[in-house]
Scaffold this motif. Structure first.
Motif, PDB file in Angstrom:
ATOM      1  N   GLN A  41       0.849  -1.206   0.000  1.00 25.86           N
ATOM      2  CA  GLN A  41       0.000   0.000   0.000  1.00 25.86           C
ATOM      3  C   GLN A  41       0.883   1.254   0.000  1.00 25.86           C
ATOM      4  O   GLN A  41       0.660   2.178  -0.784  1.00 25.86           O
ATOM      5  CB  GLN A  41      -0.924  -0.005   1.228  1.00 25.86           C
ATOM      6  N   TRP A  45       1.173   3.926  -3.136  1.00 22.31           N
ATOM      7  CA  TRP A  45       0.832   5.339  -2.988  1.00 22.31           C
ATOM      8  C   TRP A  45       2.006   6.218  -3.382  1.00 22.31           C
ATOM      9  O   TRP A  45       1.825   7.222  -4.081  1.00 22.31           O
ATOM     10  CB  TRP A  45       0.384   5.671  -1.555  1.00 22.31           C
ATOM     11  N   THR A  48       2.244   6.276  -7.133  1.00 22.98           N
ATOM     12  CA  THR A  48       1.103   6.991  -7.704  1.00 22.98           C
ATOM     13  C   THR A  48       1.230   8.493  -7.508  1.00 22.98           C
ATOM     14  O   THR A  48       1.022   9.274  -8.445  1.00 22.98           O
ATOM     15  CB  THR A  48      -0.214   6.490  -7.058  1.00 22.98           C
ATOM     16  N   GLU A 138      -8.649  11.675  -8.024  1.00 27.56           N
ATOM     17  CA  GLU A 138      -7.973  10.382  -7.872  1.00 27.56           C
ATOM     18  C   GLU A 138      -6.864  10.454  -6.822  1.00 27.56           C
ATOM     19  O   GLU A 138      -6.705   9.538  -6.010  1.00 27.56           O
ATOM     20  CB  GLU A 138      -7.414   9.913  -9.222  1.00 27.56           C
ATOM     21  N   ALA A 142      -6.664   8.305  -3.332  1.00 29.57           N
ATOM     22  CA  ALA A 142      -5.498   7.462  -3.028  1.00 29.57           C
ATOM     23  C   ALA A 142      -4.840   7.903  -1.716  1.00 29.57           C
ATOM     24  O   ALA A 142      -4.391   7.063  -0.927  1.00 29.57           O
ATOM     25  CB  ALA A 142      -4.485   7.539  -4.175  1.00 29.57           C
ATOM     26  N   GLN A 145      -6.827   6.748   1.260  1.00 28.27           N
ATOM     27  CA  GLN A 145      -6.586   5.321   1.464  1.00 28.27           C
ATOM     28  C   GLN A 145      -5.237   5.088   2.140  1.00 28.27           C
ATOM     29  O   GLN A 145      -5.127   4.247   3.031  1.00 28.27           O
ATOM     30  CB  GLN A 145      -6.654   4.581   0.129  1.00 28.27           C
ATOM     31  N   GLU A 146      -4.231   5.836   1.746  1.00 28.46           N
ATOM     32  CA  GLU A 146      -2.912   5.699   2.384  1.00 28.46           C
ATOM     33  C   GLU A 146      -2.987   6.087   3.851  1.00 28.46           C
ATOM     34  O   GLU A 146      -2.422   5.414   4.709  1.00 28.46           O
ATOM     35  CB  GLU A 146      -1.852   6.537   1.662  1.00 28.46           C
TER      36      GLU A 146
END
Length: 179
Positions: A41, A45, A48, A138, A142, A145-146
């Motif tokens: 994860q 990240w 990304t 987006e 992300a 979520q991180e």
């Protein structure tokens, strides 16, 4: 006298250090350093957000030069400045954690930059705002979520630092959509 003092100090040091010999050296009960082994994860990240930074810096530079309105030029400048600063933190953290970051944009990001390079005037502004709005949505998702699922304290802390500017960028982009 000096020799005797030196011997006395040396003896005292040996005695003091000999007491440390019984200190436990078993580290099995200690939690492993999560920064030493970031999770998938965390790695995802970092990759990304790095690629997003590169794309948004490129798009921002184009907006500074090609924007038809002062508002788009201003947003472009903000993206260049903020994403350059964020990417410096991302690359530094990645280096410290041994994370290899991509060296180029994704295919979709490359296509977006190409569309921006070819667009002119109001069409450029429209494409820029639409592309950057999508990219920021987006990136924010992300990053959320991180923050909630990341395991590396350093990467989670970086995500928390990245979140407010991303939200501010999205607000500015949404405001530009209405013009």
């Amino acid at each position: 006298m000096r020799t005797r003092l030196t011997m006395l100090l040396a003896t005292a040091a040996v005695v003091a250090l000999s007491g440390c010999g019984g200190a436990p050296t078993n580290t099995a009960g200690l939690a492993p350093r999560t920064d030493a082994q970031p999770s998938e994860q965390d790695r995802t990240w970092m990759a990304t957000i790095h690629q997003g930074n590169l794309a948004e810096i490129a798009a921002g530079r184009l907006a500074e030069k090609k924007g038809a309105t002062d508002q788009v030029k201003s947003i472009g400048r903000m993206l260049v400045d903020d994403h350059t600063q964020l990417d410096q933190k991302v690359t530094q953290t990645a280096s410290q954690l041994g994370i290899q970051l991509p060296t180029s944009l994704t295919a979709a990001q490359g296509a977006m930059v190409k569309r921006l390079q070819e667009a002119k005037g109001k069409d450029f502004d429209k494409e820029f705002v639409a592309s950057m709005t999508k990219a920021h949505k987006e990136a924010i998702e992300a990053t959320k979520q991180e923050i909630s699922k990341g395991s590396s304290p350093a990467v989670v802390a970086l995500a928390k630092v990245a979140s407010p500017p991303l939200v501010e960028h999205l607000k500015a982009l949404k405001k530009a959509e209405s013009y």
